[in-house]
Design a protein around this motif. Structure first.
Motif, PDB file in Angstrom:
ATOM      1  N   GLU A 192      46.872  65.913  39.863  1.00  0.00           N
ATOM      2  CA  GLU A 192      46.423  65.290  41.101  1.00  0.00           C
ATOM      3  C   GLU A 192      44.936  65.551  41.276  1.00  0.00           C
ATOM      4  O   GLU A 192      44.363  66.419  40.599  1.00  0.00           O
ATOM      5  CB  GLU A 192      47.197  65.827  42.304  1.00  0.00           C
ATOM      6  N   SER A 193      44.324  64.791  42.141  1.00  0.00           N
ATOM      7  CA  SER A 193      42.887  64.947  42.371  1.00  0.00           C
ATOM      8  C   SER A 193      42.601  66.329  42.948  1.00  0.00           C
ATOM      9  O   SER A 193      43.285  66.787  43.863  1.00  0.00           O
ATOM     10  CB  SER A 193      42.382  63.867  43.331  1.00  0.00           C
ATOM     11  N   ASP A 194      41.599  66.977  42.412  1.00  0.00           N
ATOM     12  CA  ASP A 194      41.192  68.302  42.875  1.00  0.00           C
ATOM     13  C   ASP A 194      39.881  68.155  43.634  1.00  0.00           C
ATOM     14  O   ASP A 194      38.842  67.849  43.057  1.00  0.00           O
ATOM     15  CB  ASP A 194      41.020  69.238  41.677  1.00  0.00           C
ATOM     16  N   TYR A 197      36.379  69.796  42.554  1.00  0.00           N
ATOM     17  CA  TYR A 197      35.380  69.216  41.664  1.00  0.00           C
ATOM     18  C   TYR A 197      34.304  68.469  42.454  1.00  0.00           C
ATOM     19  O   TYR A 197      33.112  68.565  42.160  1.00  0.00           O
ATOM     20  CB  TYR A 197      36.052  68.265  40.668  1.00  0.00           C
TER      21      TYR A 197
END
Length: 265
Positions: A192-194, A197
Motif C-alpha cells: 500500500e502507499s506509504d 516516502y
C-alpha cells in the motif's frame, strides 16, 4: 427423399463426408427454404469434424459444450463462404476457419486479464513446448533454458509466456496461498502507499529553503511542527505575543513555499 448422403469413400478423416455434389447444388440455388435446408444438411454431416477440431482445445478452461458450439459457428461460416469452383476440398478450407473461430473465442472471451497478442502467442508456444518436453523430462518440469532452446525464444520471452499461462482465470484476493496454514491470502501480500516516502521528499525539498530563514524563525517552525507546541506555548517560551508567533509562522510558510516552487521551476 434425402438430398445429401454421406459417402462411404474415405477422405483424410473418417468424419469427412463426400459433399462435393451437394456443394455444387448449393452454389446454384437462390436464397430461400430449399437452399437453407440443403445448407443445414451439409452442416449436420460435417458437425463430427467440427467437434473433432474443438476437442483439440479441451482442458484450457472452457467447457466442451461451449467449444463445440463455437466450432459449429465456425463450420456454418465455412459452409456459407466455401466456393467449390476454386477446386479446393471443403475440409482443407473448413478446418482453418473453425480453428480461427475457436482461437478468437479464447482471445476475446476467456482471458480474465487483458493480455497483448504477442504475449498470448508466447504463451501458446511455451504451452506447446511444455507438453512436448514433458515426454522427454519425466518427473520434472522443463527448465527455462530447455524451453528457450526448444521454442527458439529468448529466456525472457519464455518467462513471459510462463507467467501468461495463468492469465485465463484470476484468483480472488481472499484466496488462501498454497501451503498457508494460517489463512494467509493474496490480499495480505499486497502493498500500500506509504505516506512516509512523500514526507521524506517534502523534507528534502524544503531543506535548502529552511537555511535561508533566521535562527528564530527556524526555532518557531521546529517547535510548532516537530515538537507539536501550540502558538501560545511558543509565545511564552520566546517572550513574544501569540499573534506575533502566528504572523511569523504564516510568513515563514509563505516564503518557504515560494522558494521551493522557484527551485522546482
Amino acid at each position: 427423399m434425402p438430398v445429401v448422403t454421406a459417402s462411404t469413400r474415405q477422405h483424410s478423416h473418417d468424419d469427412a463426408p463426400d459433399t462435393a455434389a451437394a456443394f455444387a447444388r448449393l452454389a446454384g440455388l437462390p436464397d430461400g427454404p430449399r437452399r437453407q435446408a440443403l445448407r443445414d444438411e451439409i452442416v449436420g454431416l460435417w458437425l463430427p469434424m467440427a467437434h473433432r477440431v474443438a476437442s483439440r482445445y479441451r482442458g484450457r478452461g472452457e467447457r466442451v459444450e461451449d467449444l463445440n458450439q463455437v466450432a459449429a459457428l465456425g463450420l456454418v461460416k465455412a459452409v456459407n463462404r466455401y466456393d467449390p469452383s476454386l477446386g479446393n476440398a471443403f475440409e482443407s478450407y473448413a478446418v482453418p476457419t473453425i480453428t480461427g473461430e475457436i482461437k478468437r473465442h479464447f482471445r476475446d472471451h476467456m482471458w480474465t486479464l487483458h493480455v497483448p497478442r504477442r504475449v498470448q502467442d508466447l504463451r501458446n508456444r511455451v504451452r506447446a513446448a511444455l507438453k512436448e518436453l514433458s515426454q522427454t523430462t519425466p518427473g520434472r518440469r522443463p527448465t527455462v533454458t530447455e524451453l528457450a532452446a526448444h521454442t527458439r525464444l529468448s529466456e525472457d520471452d519464455v518467462r513471459t509466456g510462463l507467467e501468461a499461462l495463468d492469465c485465463f482465470v484470476a484468483l480472488s484476493l481472499d484466496a488462501e496461498l498454497p501451503g498457508s496454514e494460517d489463512g494467509y491470502g493474496l490480499a495480505d501480500t499486497l502493498g500500500e502507499s506509504d505516506a512516509g516516502y512523500d514526507l521524506v521528499v517534502d523534507r528534502e525539498a524544503v531543506r535548502p529553503a529552511l537555511r535561508t530563514l533566521s535562527e528564530r524563525d527556524r526555532t518557531i517552525l521546529y517547535l510548532r511542527f516537530f515538537r507539536g507546541m501550540t502558538q501560545s506555548d511558543i509565545a511564552r517560551q520566546l517572550g513574544i505575543s501569540q499573534m506575533h508567533v502566528s504572523r511569523l509562522i504564516s510568513n515563514c510558510c509563505t516564503a518557504l513555499r515560494e522558494q521551493v516552487r522557484s527551485d522546482v521551476t
